[in-house]
Motif scaffolding. Structure first.
Motif, short mmCIF file in Angstrom:
data_model
loop_
_atom_site.label_atom_id
_atom_site.label_comp_id
_atom_site.label_asym_id
_atom_site.label_seq_id
_atom_site.Cartn_x
_atom_site.Cartn_y
_atom_site.Cartn_z
N MET A 263 67.62 36.67 -3.13
CA MET A 263 68.75 36.89 -2.24
C MET A 263 70.06 36.90 -3.01
O MET A 263 71.04 36.33 -2.57
N ALA A 264 70.05 37.44 -4.17
CA ALA A 264 71.31 37.45 -4.91
C ALA A 264 72.26 38.46 -4.29
O ALA A 264 71.84 39.35 -3.57
N PHE A 265 73.54 38.30 -4.59
CA PHE A 265 74.48 39.30 -4.10
C PHE A 265 74.40 40.50 -5.00
O PHE A 265 74.97 40.54 -6.08
N LEU B 166 73.01 26.64 -0.19
CA LEU B 166 73.20 28.09 -0.17
C LEU B 166 73.43 28.66 -1.57
O LEU B 166 72.79 29.63 -1.96
N GLY C 135 69.80 29.15 -2.07
CA GLY C 135 69.78 30.39 -1.29
C GLY C 135 69.37 30.22 0.16
O GLY C 135 68.88 31.16 0.78
N LEU C 136 69.55 29.00 0.71
CA LEU C 136 69.17 28.78 2.11
C LEU C 136 70.44 28.79 2.95
O LEU C 136 71.25 27.87 2.88
N LEU C 137 70.63 29.84 3.73
CA LEU C 137 71.85 29.97 4.52
C LEU C 137 71.74 29.07 5.75
O LEU C 137 70.90 29.29 6.62
N LEU D 248 73.58 27.47 8.90
CA LEU D 248 74.74 27.47 9.80
C LEU D 248 74.76 26.24 10.70
O LEU D 248 75.60 26.12 11.58
N ARG E 134 62.95 32.80 6.84
CA ARG E 134 63.71 33.31 5.69
C ARG E 134 64.92 34.11 6.12
O ARG E 134 64.98 34.63 7.23
N ASP F 126 68.08 36.14 7.23
CA ASP F 126 68.95 36.11 8.41
C ASP F 126 68.38 35.20 9.49
O ASP F 126 69.11 34.53 10.20
N ALA G 24 69.37 31.71 9.06
CA ALA G 24 70.74 31.42 9.50
C ALA G 24 70.76 31.15 11.00
O ALA G 24 71.35 30.18 11.47
N LEU H 235 62.96 21.08 0.88
CA LEU H 235 63.34 19.89 1.64
C LEU H 235 64.38 19.08 0.88
O LEU H 235 65.31 18.54 1.47
N ILE I 225 81.00 27.32 9.79
CA ILE I 225 81.51 28.62 9.36
C ILE I 225 82.63 28.42 8.34
O ILE I 225 82.73 29.14 7.33
N LEU J 185 81.09 27.66 5.06
CA LEU J 185 80.51 28.89 4.53
C LEU J 185 81.61 29.76 3.94
O LEU J 185 81.49 30.27 2.82
N ILE K 111 82.18 31.16 0.08
CA ILE K 111 82.23 32.58 -0.24
C ILE K 111 83.51 32.90 -1.01
O ILE K 111 83.50 33.64 -1.99
N ILE L 83 71.09 41.54 11.57
CA ILE L 83 71.51 40.95 12.83
C ILE L 83 72.98 41.29 13.04
O ILE L 83 73.83 40.91 12.24
N ARG M 236 70.26 44.48 -0.23
CA ARG M 236 69.51 43.43 0.46
C ARG M 236 70.10 42.09 0.07
O ARG M 236 69.80 41.53 -0.94
N SER M 237 70.99 41.57 0.90
CA SER M 237 71.58 40.27 0.59
C SER M 237 72.19 39.71 1.86
O SER M 237 72.08 40.28 2.93
N PHE M 238 72.85 38.59 1.69
CA PHE M 238 73.52 37.97 2.82
C PHE M 238 74.78 38.73 3.22
O PHE M 238 75.35 38.46 4.26
N LEU N 56 75.44 39.99 6.76
CA LEU N 56 75.46 38.91 7.75
C LEU N 56 76.79 38.16 7.69
O LEU N 56 77.41 37.86 8.71
N ARG O 247 62.28 38.88 6.39
CA ARG O 247 63.22 39.56 5.52
C ARG O 247 63.62 38.61 4.43
O ARG O 247 64.14 37.55 4.72
#
Lengths: 582, 356
Positions: free
Chosen positions: A1-3, A290, A294-296, A298, A357, A359, A362, A459, A494, A497, A501, B80, B146-148, B151, B355
């Protein structure tokens, strides 16, 4: 899930646009922005704020700034034009912005739309027309905007020796004017009061003050632009150890200033810096989840709430704690409990969503967070947690018999906690666990195949992340000595988050930068408080579009991006070559 | 069943599995126990149950309309559309400024059908414009990433829209005009309900039928379905994917617009934050029905609306919980989380929605 910024679509980037099209588009977009500021009511708010008392309000600066930036943008974007052409195009963009504002004025006089758009008041009309009536206002607005657009373009084509000092001088006046009230708060000491009152009134800076600020910063920058190279050279000629000691000396001075600042500047600043500190703590926690794993998440605010409520339960007068213990715990005794409870909640949170996983994760965590909030708010849990009334009368912590009752003391407490937590976060990042997190961030399946125990690692990410938030919650509980469920809304998650970012995912200094920008600045500019979430939304989108790695990215991320840019450049080269061949 | 008799299976059970089973069991026990308790108590009359179901179906219709937007966008872009709830708000809020003068001048009462069409069209146009803007600014640059990023952009867009509209239209709650026809009580036997409820249900069903026909019978609909199967192959077959995506947002936006107006006429009030909770619930409905699945979203919407309306009385009252109505959102969120955890493909879905 890299940018993954490499994969953004190339074909859209390299379409050649004609100059007309570009100028028109820029004018249209900036005209829209100018209108947006008016419609959304920001202008009406900005009108109240003097930058230079009696001369310029923030609203004037905004509307002029839009035209100026329009000119700057078009001058930078049109690379093939001569200087005169750039200025002409800048003027055209400015004129389009002026026309947009004139249309708004026309609209406001011809139609009664106040019941729909609450911000379009008479006062706004007076402001837009510069009190010249409709026709005079329209002419003046168009001419002025065109001139400003041209000026913007002129700044770009100007030689650097002039440009840099000019930009610095103007920005310094703007910043000093914007924060003038706060600067005066700092200058509270008897011996500089006369000096202060010569510079400022409580409304803004005086004209003479602004002139002094401008001249000083202009000439300082002018000196640096002309002589800066020589100074740098001299510094380079010093021995490496000498360079090092000068650098360390600088850092030490900055640190001491930072430590002494809240004590010298008063409790308002202590309060703000403490609040920023809380968000730095939480940001470091979410950064583990995150940024590293990489665990988003919210629902992060739930951990914060867990910490705060644990403190409230065990230190205040409460039935449960009377049942379990013979006396209320002190804050220091309850602190480990609060952290432990948050960790436990983190595990409980983590177990159900282990297999979810991306989205979906989240949304699932957001659902879990909301479930906790609804339960806390309901009458069902009210006997224990106080329902919507919240929990009151939480005693403040005391140290050696000294009650920490001032925001400044609490700031130092937060600072100590944040430093300790920061050390842990840094150590975790470079540990085996941290590397495992980064591995599963990049690819879960491959990580598992390499022998990482996904369940435990994930965990631990939730649990340790929660520990940071629990610590922040524990401090938050004693900040106001009472807590209410509405302090623990999704907005906080948010917020965190967003600050991650902005600062850069996975980077600890980034957390600090992000928190200072997104939490500190709005706290200092309280009067525009209702627009802070507007700004957050815009910032999130802008960061993702323009600089997805953040303002202070971690070293590893920077390297990745660099190599990605090299690939992109090589692809562009290839495309150009192919274009030449055909 | 076979696998439960295999000793190997039991050896591989971890504490995570056990926890998940316990969670499932807990939810089932709560539901069953609560239901039995309520039914034995007999605290509610048949009329009340009918009220709950009717209200649930009304809400369900609205959820279903909004859920369609989520599900179609997910089907095609695999993302989403977090801002969809706020797009729903923009329509209802803007249409207020048409509905209110219409109501004041009396035109609304006299020509109900025409004015409803005008109001709905206003809302639809607003929603479509906002939806397309969001698509252009927030989703298109990230289409092949494919990333965050999309979202997070969507979350940003959601806040931006909310607070822009707050700045534009003000933060106060505005009241939609009362319509005599909608408030009239209709009775069947001993059951009576306000006219608005069947109107909403029928309008929702009608719009959904229209949408279903568009998706199943027209060329554009076929292109949509092809794109949702496989975007790359579809574009190789000569489908203009860009147009399909825009069309999807247009369809989703118009459904949200209709949903927004119906919602506003049921609750009679609009404000800038009104889109958030219906948005999340509609998303839950879309997930419940299997995201990417159009009939699933409709079914999910009605199901969620009904459960949410009947649930507090049926499950929670029987457990002796004080003021179960405060926990209505709890039921929706629990359903959302449970579906995401245990059946991410939803009730009707075959699509495996994982995903990375």
């Amino acid at each position: 899930m890299a940018f993954n910024i490499v994969a953004s679509s190339f074909e859209q980037k390299y379409i050649e646009r004609s100059q007309w099209h570009m100028t028109g588009m820029t004018g249209f977009i900036f005209g829209f922005v100018a209108l947006y500021f008016n419609f959304v009511g920001l202008m009406t708010q900005f009108m109240e704020r003097w930058i230079i008392e009696g001369v310029l309000t923030l609203a004037h600066l905004t509307i002029m700034g839009v035209a100026l930036f329009g000119g700057v943008t078009i001058a930078i974007r049109s690379k093939n034009l001569s200087a005169a052409g750039k200025v002409a195009n800048g003027a055209a963009v400015g004129a389009m912005i002026g026309i947009a504002l004139s249309l708004l004025m026309l609209f406001m006089t011809q139609l009664d739309i106040r019941f729909m758009f609450v911000a379009l008041s008479n006062k706004l009309f007076l402001f837009l027309s510069w009190k010249q009536g409709l026709e005079g206002g329209i002419t003046l607005q168009i001419v002025l905007s065109a001139a400003l657009g041209a000026l913007g373009a002129l700044i770009v084509v100007m030689p650097k020796v002039l440009r840099r000092p000019l930009i610095w001088g103007l920005s310094a006046v703007f910043i000093v004017g914007l924060f003038s009230e706060l600067i005066q708060l700092v200058m509270q000491y008897e011996f500089i009061l006369g000096f202060r009152d010569w510079f400022f009134t409580w409304e803004g800076q005086r004209v003479q003050g602004a002139m002094v600020v401008f001249v000083v910063s202009f000439s300082a920058m002018l000196f640096w632009t002309i002589r800066g190279g020589a100074v740098k050279e001299r510094f380079g000629q010093l021995s490496p150890s000498g360079q090092k000691s000068i650098r360390y000396f600088g850092w030490a001075c900055a640190l001491i200033l930072f430590l002494l600042f809240p004590a010298a500047a008063g409790s308002f600043f202590g309060q703000v810096m403490m609040y920023v500190g809380l968000f730095i703590l939480m940001g470091m926690g979410l950064n583990l989840e995150l940024g590293l794993a990489g665990l988003l998440d919210l629902g992060f605010v739930a951990f914060f709430a867990a910490g705060a409520y644990t403190i409230a339960l065990f230190t205040g007068e409460h039935e449960l704690q009377i049942l379990l213990l013979d006396r209320p715990l002190t804050w220091w005794e309850a602190l480990p409990l609060a952290v432990l409870v948050s960790v436990a909640i983190g595990f409980m949170f983590g177990i159900p969503v282990l297999k979810v996983r991306g989205d979906y994760l989240a949304v699932a965590t957001m659902g879990l967070g909301e479930i906790i909030r609804v339960v806390v708010l309901s009458d069902m849990a009210a006997p224990l947690l106080g329902g919507s009334q919240g929990m009151l009368h939480i005693p403040r912590p005391s140290l050696f018999g000294w009650e920490l009752n001032d925001p400044i003391y609490l700031f130092y407490l937060t600072l100590v906690c944040a430093s300790v937590a920061g050390y842990f976060a840094w150590a975790l990042e470079n540990s085996r666990l941290g590397r495992a997190w980064m591995a599963i961030r990049e690819d879960e399946d491959v990580g598992q195949a390499l022998g990482i125990n996904l369940v435990n690692v994930k965990l631990l990410a939730y649990g340790l992340g929660a520990a940071f938030a629990g610590l922040a919650g524990a401090i938050f509980a004693v900040m106001l000595t009472s807590i209410f469920p509405h302090s623990f809304q999704l907005l906080i998650s948010i917020n965190i988050l967003a600050l991650l970012i902005v600062g850069g995912l996975g980077s600890l200094p980034g957390v600090v930068v992000g928190a200072a920008m997104l939490i500190g600045t709005p706290e200092l500019l309280r009067e525009f408080g209702e627009y802070r979430f507007l700004a957050y939304g815009a910032v999130l989108i802008a960061m993702m579009r323009i600089k997805p790695i953040g303002l202070w990215p971690s070293a590893a991320r920077k390297r990745e991006i660099q190599s990605a840019e090299e690939i992109e450049a090589s692809i562009r080269e290839q495309m150009e070559e192919e274009g030449q061949r055909t | 069943m076979q696998k439960y008799f295999d000793i190997e299976f039991w050896r591989r059970v971890t504490y995570v599995d056990v926890t998940l089973w316990l969670m499932r069991a807990a939810v089932i026990i709560v539901v069953v126990w609560g239901t039995i308790g309520t039914l034995i108590d007999g605290r509610y009359s048949n009329e009340q149950w009918f009220d709950f179901v009717m209200f649930g179906l009304t809400m369900g219709g609205i959820y279903a309309l909004v859920a369609l937007g989520y599900t179609m966008v997910y089907g095609i872009l695999r993302l989403i559309n977090f801002a969809h709830g706020d797009i729903f708000m923009t329509g209802a809020f803007t249409a207020y400024f048409v509905a209110s003068p219409l109501g004041k001048s009396g035109f609304l009462e006299e020509n109900l059908l025409i004015s409803m069409i005008i109001i709905c069209l206003t809302a639809m146009v607003t929603c479509v414009i906002i939806a397309l803007t969001v698509e252009r600014i927030c989703y298109r640059p990230f289409r092949s990433v494919r990333s965050f990023a999309p979202l997070i952009c969507a979350i940003g867009a959601s806040f931006f829209i909310q607070h822009s509209f707050r700045g534009m239209y003000g933060s106060s709650v505005r009241a939609y005009p009362d319509v005599e026809f909608f408030d009239k009580l209709l009775s069947i036997g001993s059951f009576d309900f306000p006219m608005i409820q069947p109107v909403v249900i029928l309008a929702a069903l009608g719009s959904m039928t229209g949408l279903y026909l568009i998706v199943m019978k027209t060329r554009m609909g076929t292109a949509m379905r092809a794109t949702s199967e496989d975007r790359d192959t579809a574009s190789l077959m000569g489908i203009d994917v860009n147009r399909v995506i825009i069309f999807t947002f247009v369809l989703g936006g118009s459904m949200a617009g209709i949903g927004g107006v119906l919602y506003a006429f049921v609750f009679k009030q609009v404000y800038f934050f009104m889109g958030f909770f219906p948005g999340i619930k509609a998303f839950s409905a879309a997930v419940l029905g299997g995201i990417g699945n159009i009939p699933g979203a409709m079914l999910g919407g009605f199901f969620l609306g009904t459960v949410e309306s009947v649930g507090p009385a049926l499950f929670l009252d029987g457990l002796g919980i004080v003021a179960p109505y405060q926990l209505r959102d709890l039921i929706a969120f629990t359903m959302l989380v449970m579906v995401l955890i245990f059946r991410p493909q939803g009730l009707l879905g075959e699509r495996v929605s994982q995903r990375a």
